[in-house]
Write a protein that holds these residues in place. Structure first.
Motif, PDB file in Angstrom:
ATOM      1  N   SER A 189       0.861  -1.198   0.000  1.00  0.00           N
ATOM      2  CA  SER A 189       0.000   0.000   0.000  1.00  0.00           C
ATOM      3  C   SER A 189       0.882   1.227   0.000  1.00  0.00           C
ATOM      4  CB  SER A 189      -0.870   0.036   1.250  1.00  0.00           C
ATOM      5  OG  SER A 189      -1.809  -0.999   1.214  1.00  0.00           O
ATOM      6  N   TYR A 190       0.392   2.296  -0.600  1.00  0.00           N
ATOM      7  CA  TYR A 190       1.047   3.597  -0.506  1.00  0.00           C
ATOM      8  C   TYR A 190       0.126   4.482   0.315  1.00  0.00           C
ATOM      9  CZ  TYR A 190       3.879   2.116  -4.568  1.00  0.00           C
ATOM     10  OH  TYR A 190       4.715   1.459  -5.439  1.00  0.00           O
ATOM     11  N   ALA A 191       0.619   4.969   1.430  1.00  0.00           N
ATOM     12  CA  ALA A 191      -0.165   5.825   2.332  1.00  0.00           C
ATOM     13  C   ALA A 191      -1.561   5.243   2.587  1.00  0.00           C
ATOM     14  CB  ALA A 191      -0.263   7.246   1.745  1.00  0.00           C
ATOM     15  N   PRO A 196      -4.175   0.596  -1.140  1.00  0.00           N
ATOM     16  CA  PRO A 196      -3.548  -0.621  -1.663  1.00  0.00           C
ATOM     17  C   PRO A 196      -3.214  -0.526  -3.164  1.00  0.00           C
ATOM     18  CG  PRO A 196      -5.851  -1.040  -1.097  1.00  0.00           C
ATOM     19  CD  PRO A 196      -5.562   0.373  -0.707  1.00  0.00           C
ATOM     20  N   ALA A 197      -1.957  -0.842  -3.493  1.00  0.00           N
ATOM     21  CA  ALA A 197      -1.535  -0.907  -4.903  1.00  0.00           C
ATOM     22  C   ALA A 197      -1.457  -2.353  -5.350  1.00  0.00           C
ATOM     23  CB  ALA A 197      -0.178  -0.233  -5.068  1.00  0.00           C
ATOM     24  N   LEU A 198      -1.118  -3.262  -4.430  1.00  0.00           N
ATOM     25  CA  LEU A 198      -1.116  -4.703  -4.703  1.00  0.00           C
ATOM     26  C   LEU A 198      -1.886  -5.390  -3.590  1.00  0.00           C
ATOM     27  CD1 LEU A 198       2.633  -5.415  -5.653  1.00  0.00           C
ATOM     28  CD2 LEU A 198       0.705  -5.103  -7.218  1.00  0.00           C
ATOM     29  N   GLY A 210      -1.508  -5.058 -17.953  1.00  0.00           N
ATOM     30  CA  GLY A 210      -2.534  -4.349 -17.192  1.00  0.00           C
ATOM     31  C   GLY A 210      -2.527  -2.875 -17.529  1.00  0.00           C
ATOM     32  N   PRO A 211      -3.634  -2.185 -17.238  1.00  0.00           N
ATOM     33  CA  PRO A 211      -3.710  -0.752 -17.550  1.00  0.00           C
ATOM     34  C   PRO A 211      -2.811   0.071 -16.634  1.00  0.00           C
ATOM     35  CG  PRO A 211      -5.642  -1.445 -16.314  1.00  0.00           C
ATOM     36  CD  PRO A 211      -4.854  -2.684 -16.594  1.00  0.00           C
ATOM     37  N   ASN A 212      -2.674   1.346 -16.911  1.00  0.00           N
ATOM     38  CA  ASN A 212      -1.901   2.230 -16.045  1.00  0.00           C
ATOM     39  C   ASN A 212      -2.485   2.193 -14.635  1.00  0.00           C
ATOM     40  OD1 ASN A 212      -0.081   3.110 -17.940  1.00  0.00           O
ATOM     41  ND2 ASN A 212      -1.450   4.735 -18.666  1.00  0.00           N
ATOM     42  N   GLY A 213      -1.597   2.114 -13.650  1.00  0.00           N
ATOM     43  CA  GLY A 213      -2.047   2.106 -12.257  1.00  0.00           C
ATOM     44  C   GLY A 213      -2.433   0.728 -11.745  1.00  0.00           C
ATOM     45  N   ALA A 214      -2.265  -0.320 -12.567  1.00  0.00           N
ATOM     46  CA  ALA A 214      -2.677  -1.675 -12.162  1.00  0.00           C
ATOM     47  C   ALA A 214      -1.784  -2.252 -11.068  1.00  0.00           C
ATOM     48  CB  ALA A 214      -2.658  -2.600 -13.376  1.00  0.00           C
ATOM     49  N   GLY A 215      -0.523  -1.803 -11.023  1.00  0.00           N
ATOM     50  CA  GLY A 215       0.412  -2.332 -10.018  1.00  0.00           C
ATOM     51  C   GLY A 215       1.627  -3.016 -10.632  1.00  0.00           C
ATOM     52  N   LYS A 216       1.844  -2.848 -11.932  1.00  0.00           N
ATOM     53  CA  LYS A 216       2.948  -3.525 -12.617  1.00  0.00           C
ATOM     54  C   LYS A 216       4.318  -3.027 -12.107  1.00  0.00           C
ATOM     55  CE  LYS A 216       1.571  -2.199 -16.765  1.00  0.00           C
ATOM     56  NZ  LYS A 216       0.427  -1.319 -16.366  1.00  0.00           N
ATOM     57  N   SER A 217       4.491  -1.701 -12.095  1.00  0.00           N
ATOM     58  CA  SER A 217       5.792  -1.145 -11.668  1.00  0.00           C
ATOM     59  C   SER A 217       6.074  -1.499 -10.214  1.00  0.00           C
ATOM     60  CB  SER A 217       5.807   0.380 -11.779  1.00  0.00           C
ATOM     61  OG  SER A 217       5.757   0.757 -13.108  1.00  0.00           O
ATOM     62  N   THR A 218       5.052  -1.444  -9.387  1.00  0.00           N
ATOM     63  CA  THR A 218       5.238  -1.775  -7.973  1.00  0.00           C
ATOM     64  C   THR A 218       5.747  -3.214  -7.842  1.00  0.00           C
ATOM     65  OG1 THR A 218       3.470  -0.240  -7.399  1.00  0.00           O
ATOM     66  CG2 THR A 218       4.026  -1.888  -5.747  1.00  0.00           C
ATOM     67  N   THR A 219       5.139  -4.131  -8.592  1.00  0.00           N
ATOM     68  CA  THR A 219       5.567  -5.535  -8.566  1.00  0.00           C
ATOM     69  C   THR A 219       7.028  -5.650  -8.985  1.00  0.00           C
ATOM     70  OG1 THR A 219       3.330  -6.142  -9.233  1.00  0.00           O
ATOM     71  CG2 THR A 219       5.009  -7.844  -9.457  1.00  0.00           C
TER      72      THR A 219
HETATM   73  P1  ADP Z   1       1.444   0.475 -13.196  1.00  0.00           P
HETATM   74  O1  ADP Z   1       2.916   0.223 -13.280  1.00  0.00           O
HETATM   75  O2  ADP Z   1       0.632  -0.731 -13.540  1.00  0.00           O
HETATM   76  O3  ADP Z   1       1.019   1.684 -13.963  1.00  0.00           O
HETATM   77  P2  ADP Z   1       1.999   1.256 -10.441  1.00  0.00           P
HETATM   78  O4  ADP Z   1       2.588   0.093  -9.751  1.00  0.00           O
HETATM   79  O5  ADP Z   1       2.918   2.340 -10.896  1.00  0.00           O
HETATM   80  O6  ADP Z   1       1.078   0.754 -11.653  1.00  0.00           O
HETATM   81  O7  ADP Z   1       0.910   1.940  -9.493  1.00  0.00           O
HETATM   82  C1  ADP Z   1      -0.082   1.193  -8.777  1.00  0.00           C
HETATM   83  C2  ADP Z   1      -0.872   2.168  -7.900  1.00  0.00           C
HETATM   84  O8  ADP Z   1      -0.022   2.688  -6.880  1.00  0.00           O
HETATM   85  C3  ADP Z   1      -1.414   3.374  -8.645  1.00  0.00           C
HETATM   86  O9  ADP Z   1      -2.674   3.679  -8.082  1.00  0.00           O
HETATM   87  C4  ADP Z   1      -0.405   4.462  -8.360  1.00  0.00           C
HETATM   88  O10 ADP Z   1      -1.012   5.730  -8.389  1.00  0.00           O
HETATM   89  C5  ADP Z   1       0.056   4.096  -6.952  1.00  0.00           C
HETATM   90  N1  ADP Z   1       1.470   4.482  -6.702  1.00  0.00           N
HETATM   91  C6  ADP Z   1       2.553   4.033  -7.371  1.00  0.00           C
HETATM   92  N2  ADP Z   1       3.685   4.567  -6.870  1.00  0.00           N
HETATM   93  C7  ADP Z   1       3.313   5.380  -5.864  1.00  0.00           C
HETATM   94  C8  ADP Z   1       4.018   6.220  -4.944  1.00  0.00           C
HETATM   95  N3  ADP Z   1       5.339   6.308  -4.981  1.00  0.00           N
HETATM   96  N4  ADP Z   1       3.293   6.910  -4.033  1.00  0.00           N
HETATM   97  C9  ADP Z   1       1.934   6.803  -3.984  1.00  0.00           C
HETATM   98  N5  ADP Z   1       1.204   6.034  -4.815  1.00  0.00           N
HETATM   99  C10 ADP Z   1       1.875   5.329  -5.754  1.00  0.00           C
END
Ligand code: ADP
Length: 307
Positions: A13-15, A18-20, A37-46
């Motif tokens: 979770s961010y603040a 939940p992101a994942l 997945g679409p933008n914001g799906a959680g790919k980069s976080t993973t």
């Molecule tokens: P994707 O790569 O699929 O576009 P992200 O993993 O970047 O998705 O983001 C997943 C969710 O987490 C989104 O809702 C995004 O706004 C949020 N998020 C990502 N990074 C941060 C961050 N550093 N601080 C707060 N929220 C974040």
């Protein structure tokens, strides 16, 4: 065959948002695995968690059987990570940028020189080695970034949306490079929101949306399991497709219409009969295979480009 990546119940979770949400999937060694997945799906976080750049709140990550929480350093030596944002020294040449990254990865001297020549060849930029990066297109810069991630000969290459905003030539180079890395046995984790890229490159995938895995498996398995068949009709000069009783509404696609149905044989026969009765000239009428587009639509109720 060994498992390259194991992800179990991974949550972040961010603040408090939940992101994942407890995601899990496995990547087979030697495969090209699409994280779609679409933008914001959680790919980069993973991907950031996999590379040790971000700590998860819960869950387990293992790379080549080593637990990320205890073997981060060992894992980093085997993983090349291509982030979404390009980080290069604009005034330096491609080769000098790579020298800098190579030293960061602990590659030095004649070995590094040889590796720089090899990776520039791999990404199709051997003839631009001495040119300053600020003269490069966005796609060429992205290829230098990919080259940097290959310097230490990783067993696993993690690429975060590498084709966003780049020219078709660079995209083709990246695709060719991924295919040749696969021949060498390198595992690739490829994130994208372009379904056609997964269909062209990947043998298996996970579809991720709102921090959850909606479907995963071999590409053909996911298409068979979640995709609906459809019938495609293209007419000569006709604006609207003829209606057929008992079937849903056709949606326009390319130069014709697509009718999703679980009874494609009946649909094609009815459409053919209706066209014949109305003396319409049919240019194309065929059953089409399920695509990731229809899978995504049936899993999420939206098309990937709407979200
Ligand atoms: P994707 O790569 O699929 O576009 P992200 O993993 O970047 O998705 O983001 C997943 C969710 O987490 C989104 O809702 C995004 O706004 C949020 N998020 C990502 N990074 C941060 C961050 N550093 N601080 C707060 N929220 C974040």
């Amino acid at each position: 065959m060994q498992t390259a990546i194991t992800i179990e119940s991974l949550a972040k979770s961010y603040a408090g948002k939940p992101a994942l949400k407890a995601i899990g999937f496995e990547v087979r060694e030697g495969s090209c695995f699409g994280l779609l997945g679409p933008n914001g799906a959680g790919k980069s976080t993973t991907m950031k968690i996999l590379c040790g750049l971000l700590d998860p709140d819960h869950g387990r990550v293992a790379v080549f059987g080593k637990d990320a929480s205890s073997s981060g350093e060992e894992i980093r030596r085997q993983v090349g990570y291509v982030p979404q944002s390009i980080t290069l020294y604009e005034k330096l040449s491609a080769a000098d940028n790579l020298k800098f990254f190579g030293e960061m990865y602990g590659v030095r001297g004649p070995v590094l020189k040889e590796r720089i020549a090899d990776v520039l060849e791999q990404v199709g930029l051997a003839d631009r080695a001495k040119d300053a990066v600020d003269s490069f297109s966005g796609g060429m810069k992205r290829r230098v970034n990919i080259a940097a991630a290959l310097l230490h000969k990783p067993r696993l290459l993690i690429m975060d949306e590498p084709t966003v905003g780049i020219d078709p030539q660079s995209r083709n180079h990246i695709f060719e490079m991924i295919r040749s890395l696969q021949h060498e046995g390198v595992t690739v984790l490829y994130s994208t929101h372009y379904m056609e890229e997964v269909e062209a490159l990947c043998d298996s995938l996970a579809i991720i949306d709102h921090g959850e895995v909606m479907a995963q498996g071999e590409l053909s398995e996911v298409l068979d399991r979640f995709g609906t068949q459809a019938v495609y009709l293209e007419l000569d000069g006709q604006q609207e497709p003829p209606e057929i009783a008992g079937f849903g509404k056709p949606v326009s696609k390319d130069r014709g219409w697509i009718l999703e149905t679980s009874s494609p044989l009946e649909a094609i026969a009815s459409w053919a009969a209706t066209c014949q009765a109305q003396a319409l000239r049919v240019k194309q009428l065929e059953i089409v295979r399920p695509s990731l587009e229809t899978v995504f639509l049936s899993l999420t109720g939206t098309t990937l480009r709407d979200v």
